[in-house]
Design an enzyme around this catalytic site. Structure first.
Site, PDB file in Angstrom:
ATOM      1  N   HIS A  61       6.890   2.471  -1.796  1.00  0.00           N
ATOM      2  CA  HIS A  61       8.203   3.114  -1.852  1.00  0.00           C
ATOM      3  C   HIS A  61       8.503   3.903  -0.583  1.00  0.00           C
ATOM      4  O   HIS A  61       9.555   4.520  -0.459  1.00  0.00           O
ATOM      5  CB  HIS A  61       8.246   4.026  -3.091  1.00  0.00           C
ATOM      6  CG  HIS A  61       9.608   4.430  -3.512  1.00  0.00           C
ATOM      7  ND1 HIS A  61      10.017   5.752  -3.558  1.00  0.00           N
ATOM      8  CD2 HIS A  61      10.679   3.705  -3.900  1.00  0.00           C
ATOM      9  CE1 HIS A  61      11.265   5.808  -3.970  1.00  0.00           C
ATOM     10  NE2 HIS A  61      11.696   4.585  -4.183  1.00  0.00           N
ATOM     11  N   LYS A 118       9.468   4.838   3.290  1.00  0.00           N
ATOM     12  CA  LYS A 118      10.394   4.359   4.313  1.00  0.00           C
ATOM     13  C   LYS A 118       9.973   4.987   5.632  1.00  0.00           C
ATOM     14  O   LYS A 118      10.273   6.151   5.911  1.00  0.00           O
ATOM     15  CB  LYS A 118      11.840   4.724   3.998  1.00  0.00           C
ATOM     16  CG  LYS A 118      12.423   3.998   2.788  1.00  0.00           C
ATOM     17  CD  LYS A 118      12.147   4.712   1.493  1.00  0.00           C
ATOM     18  CE  LYS A 118      12.832   4.026   0.326  1.00  0.00           C
ATOM     19  NZ  LYS A 118      12.491   4.663  -0.960  1.00  0.00           N
ATOM     20  N   ASP A 169       5.906   2.782  19.277  1.00  0.00           N
ATOM     21  CA  ASP A 169       5.074   3.135  20.435  1.00  0.00           C
ATOM     22  C   ASP A 169       4.268   4.415  20.215  1.00  0.00           C
ATOM     23  O   ASP A 169       3.869   5.068  21.192  1.00  0.00           O
ATOM     24  CB  ASP A 169       5.937   3.282  21.694  1.00  0.00           C
ATOM     25  CG  ASP A 169       6.353   1.937  22.270  1.00  0.00           C
ATOM     26  OD1 ASP A 169       5.789   0.913  21.843  1.00  0.00           O
ATOM     27  OD2 ASP A 169       7.240   1.912  23.133  1.00  0.00           O
ATOM     28  N   HIS A 177      21.120   9.595  -3.219  1.00  0.00           N
ATOM     29  CA  HIS A 177      19.820   8.944  -3.024  1.00  0.00           C
ATOM     30  C   HIS A 177      18.833   9.864  -2.317  1.00  0.00           C
ATOM     31  O   HIS A 177      17.741   9.465  -1.938  1.00  0.00           O
ATOM     32  CB  HIS A 177      20.023   7.662  -2.213  1.00  0.00           C
ATOM     33  CG  HIS A 177      18.920   6.666  -2.357  1.00  0.00           C
ATOM     34  ND1 HIS A 177      18.022   6.398  -1.347  1.00  0.00           N
ATOM     35  CD2 HIS A 177      18.561   5.882  -3.387  1.00  0.00           C
ATOM     36  CE1 HIS A 177      17.163   5.481  -1.751  1.00  0.00           C
ATOM     37  NE2 HIS A 177      17.467   5.144  -2.988  1.00  0.00           N
ATOM     38  N   LYS A 206      16.116  12.877  -1.378  1.00  0.00           N
ATOM     39  CA  LYS A 206      14.888  13.470  -1.918  1.00  0.00           C
ATOM     40  C   LYS A 206      14.476  14.587  -0.959  1.00  0.00           C
ATOM     41  O   LYS A 206      13.576  14.422  -0.135  1.00  0.00           O
ATOM     42  CB  LYS A 206      13.756  12.449  -2.027  1.00  0.00           C
ATOM     43  CG  LYS A 206      14.146  11.127  -2.733  1.00  0.00           C
ATOM     44  CD  LYS A 206      14.514  10.069  -1.741  1.00  0.00           C
ATOM     45  CE  LYS A 206      14.584   8.678  -2.357  1.00  0.00           C
ATOM     46  NZ  LYS A 206      15.409   8.494  -3.502  1.00  0.00           N
ATOM     47  N   ASP A 250      13.731  29.278   0.674  1.00  0.00           N
ATOM     48  CA  ASP A 250      13.703  30.551   1.404  1.00  0.00           C
ATOM     49  C   ASP A 250      14.141  30.436   2.860  1.00  0.00           C
ATOM     50  O   ASP A 250      13.722  31.225   3.711  1.00  0.00           O
ATOM     51  CB  ASP A 250      12.307  31.186   1.334  1.00  0.00           C
ATOM     52  CG  ASP A 250      12.074  31.902   0.002  1.00  0.00           C
ATOM     53  OD1 ASP A 250      13.042  32.030  -0.780  1.00  0.00           O
ATOM     54  OD2 ASP A 250      10.931  32.318  -0.250  1.00  0.00           O
TER      55      ASP A 250
END
Length: 425
Positions: A140, A142, A147, A320, A322, A327
């Site tokens: 899952h 991404k 380089d 979508h 996450k 603080d």
């Protein structure tokens, strides 16, 4: 009452001393790496041009991991950038998930391989009728590493991100670009996952024996960490980092999460934070793309509202994201939802940043999203919902709990269990 600005000053003055003491007492504390430059990228409009430009600058090697890679305008655009890199001699690796990228045409894969791109599928055998944990453990993450000098981590898949009605949406999501010493950790992780998948598919064959040493020159002044969740040594790292930050929060917690069904420890940490006067804000999915999880998460709202937690549902487009800001100095961006699929089964990757300027930028973006595209759930209106909707929510939550058991997670053995889901997160 002490404000967020005073809290930020406190952490700026005493943060390093506090973290050193904490590391001695808690060996599991997040290891922060200094001297990085972390840039926030909002939505595909910022993300895809950035990674395409990086791919076109590549001279040595590329690792790209994604859950979904589609044969659409965006997918073809990134595929062509990978082809161009491979044709000019860059060692180019593409790792896609067998379930999330199930519909990727073989013709596109053949075209990539013909140009020299190394393509593999993580767990290519899929079945919609099984709840066996092995089949539910998906790639899952991404991640893009170019380089070993720049990396990208976030929640954005390689696709156009169509909304429910087939219209191109400004799907609300985030990623970060990383420059500096932290890139090495991201590269090493991508390389390890690639090597393990390669060994499983073709045991004994050496796919990657490159020993190129990346530069660890400072690129900025930001402290950051790269966290993964896997099924070997890092099962709880991302969740533990969230919990530590929530438990230490003194002013404000803002969480934006597409699929929100955390375990009991996480829920109690949020309620406890609200109980000690911390403002807790949840920005959650307003559009229903996975009904069971959607209604099951609603069963948790009552206890959150009772604790004084603010809940906003995002309706402007498909949420979508996450991400979190705590603080005014601690922030995280990545692929991990706060649901059982991400926290218990999938391979995930997040970047944690301890930097006031970065955190404020993310916070401002989230506050703008709340102002322009979200609606707050009021306690009175929530209590006034129909008995039918309440029943659907609790039945959905019960189904979730039942599915935990048949998937092999007994609710009494491990904290905060809920159903593993395969979704397009």
């Amino acid at each position: 009452m002490i404000g967020c600005e005073e809290i930020s000053v406190f952490f700026g003055v005493f943060g390093k001393r506090h973290r050193k003491a904490e590391k001695k007492d808690n060996p599991a504390v997040t290891h922060m790496v200094p001297n990085n430059l972390i840039t926030l990228l909002q939505n595909g409009e910022a993300y895809f041009p950035a990674i395409e430009a990086a791919l076109d600058r590549a001279m040595h090697d590329i690792y790209l991991e994604t859950y979904i890679f589609e044969d659409d305008t965006t997918g073809r655009r990134i595929a062509e950038a990978l082809r161009r890199a491979a044709l000019r001699g860059v060692k180019t690796h593409l790792l896609i998930d067998g379930f999330g990228s199930f519909g990727l045409p073989e013709a596109m894969v053949d075209s990539l391989e013909a140009a020299g791109v190394l393509v593999m599928k993580f767990r290519p055998k899929t079945s919609p009728w099984t709840l066996r944990r092995r089949r539910l453990r998906r790639l899952h993450r991404k991640i893009v590493v170019v380089d070993q000098t720049v990396a990208f981590v976030g929640g954005i898949n390689i696709n156009d991100g169509l909304d429910f009605h087939g219209q191109p949406s400004t799907r609300y999501d985030y990623a970060v670009s990383v420059q500096g010493p932290l890139v090495k950790a991201i590269h090493d992780s991508a390389r390890r996952v690639w090597s393990r998948v390669a060994w499983r598919l073709r045991p004994g064959r050496v796919w990657d024996n490159d020993r190129y040493t990346p530069s660890t020159e400072p690129a900025g002044l930001m402290q950051a960490a790269f966290l993964v969740r896997n099924n070997i040594r890092h099962r709880r790292d991302i969740e533990a980092a969230y919990l530590r930050a929530i438990e230490q929060a003194q002013c404000e917690i803002i969480l934006a999460n597409a699929y929100f069904l955390p375990g009991s420890n996480f829920r109690h940490a949020l309620v406890d934070a609200a109980g000690r006067g911390v403002r807790v804000v949840l920005l959650l999915q307003g559009k229903m793309d996975h009904p069971l999880l959607h209604y099951a998460s609603h069963a948790l709202y009552g206890s959150f509202l009772d604790a004084g937690i603010e809940i906003y549902k995002y309706h402007k487009s498909l949420l979508h994201a996450k991400v979190a800001v705590i603080d005014g100095h601690w922030a995280t961006v990545g692929s991990s939802n706060l649901d059982p699929f991400s926290l218990l089964l999938a391979l995930e990757a997040n970047v944690v940043v301890d930097d006031e300027s970065f955190a404020i930028k993310l916070k401002n973006s989230l506050e703008e999203a709340i102002k322009m595209g979200a609606r707050r759930i009021g306690e009175n209106s929530w209590r006034a919902q129909s008995i039918k909707l309440r029943l659907v929510s609790w039945l959905s939550y019960g189904v979730v709990r039942f599915m935990i058991g048949i998937a092999g997670y007994a609710p009494g053995k491990l904290p905060g269990r809920a159903v593993p889901m395969d979704h397009s997160a």
